[in-house]
Design a protein around this motif. Structure first.
Motif, PDB file in Angstrom:
ATOM      1  N   ALA A   1       0.684  -1.332  -0.025  1.00  0.00           N
ATOM      2  CA  ALA A   1      -0.215   0.041   0.178  1.00  0.00           C
ATOM      3  C   ALA A   1       0.823   1.214   0.119  1.00  0.00           C
ATOM      4  O   ALA A   1       0.664   2.294  -0.784  1.00  0.00           O
ATOM      5  CB  ALA A   1      -0.784  -0.014   1.275  1.00  0.00           C
ATOM      6  N   GLU A   2       1.884   1.245   1.064  1.00  0.00           N
ATOM      7  CA  GLU A   2       2.813   2.350   1.144  1.00  0.00           C
ATOM      8  C   GLU A   2       3.370   2.868  -0.418  1.00  0.00           C
ATOM      9  O   GLU A   2       3.514   3.735  -0.855  1.00  0.00           O
ATOM     10  CB  GLU A   2       3.716   2.431   1.959  1.00  0.00           C
ATOM     11  CG  GLU A   2       4.355   3.582   2.346  1.00  0.00           C
ATOM     12  CD  GLU A   2       5.844   3.664   1.568  1.00  0.00           C
ATOM     13  OE1 GLU A   2       6.353   5.016   1.281  1.00  0.00           O
ATOM     14  OE2 GLU A   2       6.371   2.814   1.233  1.00  0.00           O
ATOM     15  N   SER A   3       4.053   1.791  -1.048  1.00  0.00           N
ATOM     16  CA  SER A   3       4.701   2.026  -2.117  1.00  0.00           C
ATOM     17  C   SER A   3       3.846   2.339  -3.166  1.00  0.00           C
ATOM     18  O   SER A   3       4.321   3.125  -4.190  1.00  0.00           O
ATOM     19  CB  SER A   3       5.391   0.608  -2.724  1.00  0.00           C
ATOM     20  OG  SER A   3       4.546  -0.432  -2.766  1.00  0.00           O
ATOM     21  N   LEU A   4       2.581   1.800  -3.502  1.00  0.00           N
ATOM     22  CA  LEU A   4       1.778   2.243  -4.598  1.00  0.00           C
ATOM     23  C   LEU A   4       1.278   3.732  -4.456  1.00  0.00           C
ATOM     24  O   LEU A   4       1.384   4.354  -5.582  1.00  0.00           O
ATOM     25  CB  LEU A   4       0.488   1.444  -4.536  1.00  0.00           C
ATOM     26  CG  LEU A   4       0.689  -0.302  -5.010  1.00  0.00           C
ATOM     27  CD1 LEU A   4      -0.463  -0.921  -4.985  1.00  0.00           C
ATOM     28  CD2 LEU A   4       0.869   0.019  -6.690  1.00  0.00           C
TER      29      LEU A   4
ATOM     30  N   PHE B   1      -7.914  15.006 -19.595  1.00  0.00           N
ATOM     31  CA  PHE B   1      -8.500  16.048 -18.852  1.00  0.00           C
ATOM     32  C   PHE B   1      -7.433  16.829 -17.836  1.00  0.00           C
ATOM     33  O   PHE B   1      -7.757  17.727 -17.156  1.00  0.00           O
ATOM     34  CB  PHE B   1      -9.734  15.593 -17.769  1.00  0.00           C
ATOM     35  CG  PHE B   1     -10.757  15.135 -18.466  1.00  0.00           C
ATOM     36  CD1 PHE B   1     -11.742  15.863 -19.294  1.00  0.00           C
ATOM     37  CD2 PHE B   1     -11.126  13.710 -18.757  1.00  0.00           C
ATOM     38  CE1 PHE B   1     -13.011  15.568 -19.980  1.00  0.00           C
ATOM     39  CE2 PHE B   1     -12.138  13.183 -19.383  1.00  0.00           C
ATOM     40  CZ  PHE B   1     -13.090  14.502 -20.018  1.00  0.00           C
ATOM     41  N   GLY B   2      -6.195  16.367 -18.128  1.00  0.00           N
ATOM     42  CA  GLY B   2      -5.272  16.990 -17.139  1.00  0.00           C
ATOM     43  C   GLY B   2      -5.172  16.483 -15.815  1.00  0.00           C
ATOM     44  O   GLY B   2      -4.626  17.301 -15.064  1.00  0.00           O
ATOM     45  N   TRP B   3      -5.558  15.324 -15.405  1.00  0.00           N
ATOM     46  CA  TRP B   3      -5.628  14.880 -14.160  1.00  0.00           C
ATOM     47  C   TRP B   3      -4.445  13.770 -14.011  1.00  0.00           C
ATOM     48  O   TRP B   3      -3.764  13.582 -14.951  1.00  0.00           O
ATOM     49  CB  TRP B   3      -7.064  14.098 -13.947  1.00  0.00           C
ATOM     50  CG  TRP B   3      -8.227  15.281 -14.028  1.00  0.00           C
ATOM     51  CD1 TRP B   3      -7.974  16.544 -13.685  1.00  0.00           C
ATOM     52  CD2 TRP B   3      -9.420  14.882 -14.330  1.00  0.00           C
ATOM     53  NE1 TRP B   3      -9.265  17.124 -13.913  1.00  0.00           N
ATOM     54  CE2 TRP B   3     -10.179  16.192 -13.980  1.00  0.00           C
ATOM     55  CE3 TRP B   3     -10.261  14.042 -14.495  1.00  0.00           C
ATOM     56  CZ2 TRP B   3     -11.438  16.259 -14.513  1.00  0.00           C
ATOM     57  CZ3 TRP B   3     -11.649  13.754 -14.852  1.00  0.00           C
ATOM     58  CH2 TRP B   3     -12.181  15.278 -14.713  1.00  0.00           C
ATOM     59  N   SER B   4      -4.138  13.042 -12.802  1.00  0.00           N
ATOM     60  CA  SER B   4      -3.362  12.060 -12.643  1.00  0.00           C
ATOM     61  C   SER B   4      -3.786  10.882 -13.264  1.00  0.00           C
ATOM     62  O   SER B   4      -4.524  10.016 -12.943  1.00  0.00           O
ATOM     63  CB  SER B   4      -3.141  11.939 -11.165  1.00  0.00           C
ATOM     64  OG  SER B   4      -2.123  10.872 -10.925  1.00  0.00           O
ATOM     65  N   GLY B   5      -3.078  10.396 -14.308  1.00  0.00           N
ATOM     66  CA  GLY B   5      -3.165   9.116 -14.909  1.00  0.00           C
ATOM     67  C   GLY B   5      -2.520   8.105 -13.948  1.00  0.00           C
ATOM     68  O   GLY B   5      -3.185   6.737 -14.048  1.00  0.00           O
ATOM     69  N   VAL B   6      -1.654   8.466 -13.270  1.00  0.00           N
ATOM     70  CA  VAL B   6      -0.749   7.216 -12.513  1.00  0.00           C
ATOM     71  C   VAL B   6      -2.035   6.810 -11.226  1.00  0.00           C
ATOM     72  O   VAL B   6      -2.189   5.680 -11.207  1.00  0.00           O
ATOM     73  CB  VAL B   6       0.312   7.984 -11.729  1.00  0.00           C
ATOM     74  CG1 VAL B   6       0.741   6.840 -10.530  1.00  0.00           C
ATOM     75  CG2 VAL B   6       1.438   7.918 -12.794  1.00  0.00           C
ATOM     76  N   LEU B   7      -2.623   7.870 -10.605  1.00  0.00           N
ATOM     77  CA  LEU B   7      -3.763   7.354  -9.702  1.00  0.00           C
ATOM     78  C   LEU B   7      -4.867   6.930 -10.234  1.00  0.00           C
ATOM     79  O   LEU B   7      -5.455   6.073  -9.931  1.00  0.00           O
ATOM     80  CB  LEU B   7      -4.017   8.844  -8.858  1.00  0.00           C
ATOM     81  CG  LEU B   7      -2.921   9.343  -7.934  1.00  0.00           C
ATOM     82  CD1 LEU B   7      -3.579  10.521  -7.179  1.00  0.00           C
ATOM     83  CD2 LEU B   7      -2.862   8.215  -6.858  1.00  0.00           C
ATOM     84  N   ALA B   8      -5.447   7.202 -11.491  1.00  0.00           N
ATOM     85  CA  ALA B   8      -6.317   6.536 -12.334  1.00  0.00           C
ATOM     86  C   ALA B   8      -6.033   4.967 -12.416  1.00  0.00           C
ATOM     87  O   ALA B   8      -6.857   4.206 -12.229  1.00  0.00           O
ATOM     88  CB  ALA B   8      -6.608   7.225 -13.540  1.00  0.00           C
ATOM     89  N   THR B   9      -4.717   4.641 -12.884  1.00  0.00           N
ATOM     90  CA  THR B   9      -4.792   3.265 -13.230  1.00  0.00           C
ATOM     91  C   THR B   9      -4.385   2.658 -11.666  1.00  0.00           C
ATOM     92  O   THR B   9      -4.823   1.199 -11.756  1.00  0.00           O
ATOM     93  CB  THR B   9      -3.117   3.550 -13.848  1.00  0.00           C
ATOM     94  OG1 THR B   9      -3.261   3.994 -15.067  1.00  0.00           O
ATOM     95  CG2 THR B   9      -2.712   1.785 -14.241  1.00  0.00           C
ATOM     96  N   ILE B  10      -3.990   3.278 -10.841  1.00  0.00           N
ATOM     97  CA  ILE B  10      -3.823   2.547  -9.408  1.00  0.00           C
ATOM     98  C   ILE B  10      -5.371   2.178  -8.988  1.00  0.00           C
ATOM     99  O   ILE B  10      -5.557   1.068  -8.417  1.00  0.00           O
ATOM    100  CB  ILE B  10      -3.164   3.500  -8.533  1.00  0.00           C
ATOM    101  CG1 ILE B  10      -1.472   3.554  -8.886  1.00  0.00           C
ATOM    102  CG2 ILE B  10      -3.263   2.866  -7.023  1.00  0.00           C
ATOM    103  CD1 ILE B  10      -0.618   4.453  -7.838  1.00  0.00           C
ATOM    104  N   THR B  11      -6.083   3.357  -9.009  1.00  0.00           N
ATOM    105  CA  THR B  11      -7.599   3.026  -8.624  1.00  0.00           C
ATOM    106  C   THR B  11      -8.113   2.051  -9.532  1.00  0.00           C
ATOM    107  O   THR B  11      -8.900   1.033  -8.929  1.00  0.00           O
ATOM    108  CB  THR B  11      -8.368   4.487  -8.739  1.00  0.00           C
ATOM    109  OG1 THR B  11      -7.799   5.480  -8.109  1.00  0.00           O
ATOM    110  CG2 THR B  11      -9.654   4.213  -8.324  1.00  0.00           C
ATOM    111  N   ALA B  12      -8.011   1.854 -10.953  1.00  0.00           N
ATOM    112  CA  ALA B  12      -8.463   0.908 -11.628  1.00  0.00           C
ATOM    113  C   ALA B  12      -7.905  -0.428 -11.072  1.00  0.00           C
ATOM    114  O   ALA B  12      -8.921  -1.388 -11.022  1.00  0.00           O
ATOM    115  CB  ALA B  12      -8.254   1.306 -12.971  1.00  0.00           C
ATOM    116  N   GLY B  13      -6.768  -0.955 -10.750  1.00  0.00           N
ATOM    117  CA  GLY B  13      -6.437  -1.854 -10.386  1.00  0.00           C
ATOM    118  C   GLY B  13      -6.984  -2.264  -9.217  1.00  0.00           C
ATOM    119  O   GLY B  13      -7.357  -3.467  -8.845  1.00  0.00           O
ATOM    120  N   LEU B  14      -7.036  -1.375  -8.223  1.00  0.00           N
ATOM    121  CA  LEU B  14      -7.507  -1.568  -6.772  1.00  0.00           C
ATOM    122  C   LEU B  14      -9.179  -2.111  -7.079  1.00  0.00           C
ATOM    123  O   LEU B  14      -9.416  -2.962  -6.296  1.00  0.00           O
ATOM    124  CB  LEU B  14      -7.563  -0.328  -5.985  1.00  0.00           C
ATOM    125  CG  LEU B  14      -6.264  -0.111  -5.303  1.00  0.00           C
ATOM    126  CD1 LEU B  14      -6.210   1.258  -4.670  1.00  0.00           C
ATOM    127  CD2 LEU B  14      -5.569  -1.090  -4.655  1.00  0.00           C
TER     128      LEU B  14
END
Length: 291
Positions: free
Chosen positions: A46-49, A129-142
């Motif tokens: 969790a911390e690393s992600l 949309f200029g938002w965080s693609g990294v957080l989007a992918t992490i959320t999708a995986g979760l």
């Protein structure tokens, strides 16, 4: 870096943000290979992600500042809120749509394709949309891994999906290290060894300053983290492909760009060869895995 090796403030800030990103793939791989389990593995994953995602979001802000954009505190706060909230929203929406499709089939190849579309689709949608693609992918995986109401990936499909993404992560990491090696092939490291050693010491100290006080805040609650786990979290904060990828993506107008790439490579090399190779003996010493 500003006071010790006389880097400009913005150059030091950019380096500090990108090198804060730990490498989830490397960290998780080492702990799974060592057969660490229980709460420690959950904490590490969790911390690393989320460390990775947070650093990527902050990186966009400091690069904008370093590129000459004039931003007020209110504008920076608004940019962060939109980037984080929008990224999480995109990841959740795309993942729920992917689950609807995955629940209609037991074909593992289709399920792999659905997860691939969800990963890259959520990233591209958020970036559009200029938002965080990294957080989007992490959320999708979760969401794909934990949300059951909209359908679920079959048990056979889960094994195939995990194997596919392990391979994809291996390829991505290998390519980034290859690119950084090509970039640094003609670098004379003798001229930058003082900033490199300074950066390694500061990054290690910064990890301790971030880790121990944060865990101290929960020491009196049921969420407290044992001191042994704190030590493992501190030494297990490996830097790797994420930091290198951010460094390679720096615009040419950012101060100290070439130096930042070289120093980032030095910090990652220390992390991989010193922290990475001593992690298993360290876990044994902490009593987390058997001898």
């Amino acid at each position: 870096m500003h006071y010790l090796v006389h880097w400009p403030w913005l150059g030091a800030l950019v380096f500090g943000v990108l090198i804060a990103a730990t490498d989830p793939v490397s960290v998780i791989a080492i702990f799974k290979e060592a057969k660490a389990h229980g709460r420690l593995l959950v904490l590490i994953e969790a911390e690393s992600l989320f460390n990775d995602g947070t650093a990527a979001v902050a990186f966009g802000v400091v690069v904008a500042l370093a590129s000459g954009q004039q931003l007020t505190a209110l504008e920076i706060s608004s940019m962060l809120a939109k980037s984080i909230g929008g990224g999480i929203l995109c990841g959740g929406v795309v993942a729920l749509g992917a689950l609807l499709l995955a629940g209609r089939t037991d074909d593992r190849l289709v399920e792999i394709t659905v997860t691939t579309v969800a990963a890259y689709g959520s990233f591209l949608l958020a970036e559009h949309f200029g938002w965080s693609g990294v957080l989007a992918t992490i959320t999708a995986g979760l969401v794909l891994g934990n949300f059951k109401s909209f359908g679920a990936i079959s048990d056979r499909g889960k094994e195939a999906v995990q194997s596919f993404w392990e391979y994809a992560a291996f390829i991505a990491n290998s390519l980034i290290f290859l690119l950084i090696g090509m970039q640094e092939a003609h670098q004379n490291f003798a001229t930058i060894w003082i900033p490199a050693v300074t950066a390694i010491a500061l990054v290690t100290l910064g990890r301790a300053v971030a880790m121990y006080p944060c865990c101290l805040a929960f020491s009196g609650s049921s969420l407290r983290v044992t001191m042994k786990h704190q030590h493992v979290l501190f030494w297990g904060g490996l830097r790797g492909a994420v930091a290198l990828a951010l460094a390679l993506g720096l615009p040419s107008e950012v101060p100290q760009r070439e130096e930042t790439i070289s120093i980032s490579f030095a910090v990652v090399a220390f992390s991989v060869f010193v922290q990475g190779l001593t992690m298993v003996p360290f876990l044994r010493r902490m009593g987390e895995i058997s001898h």
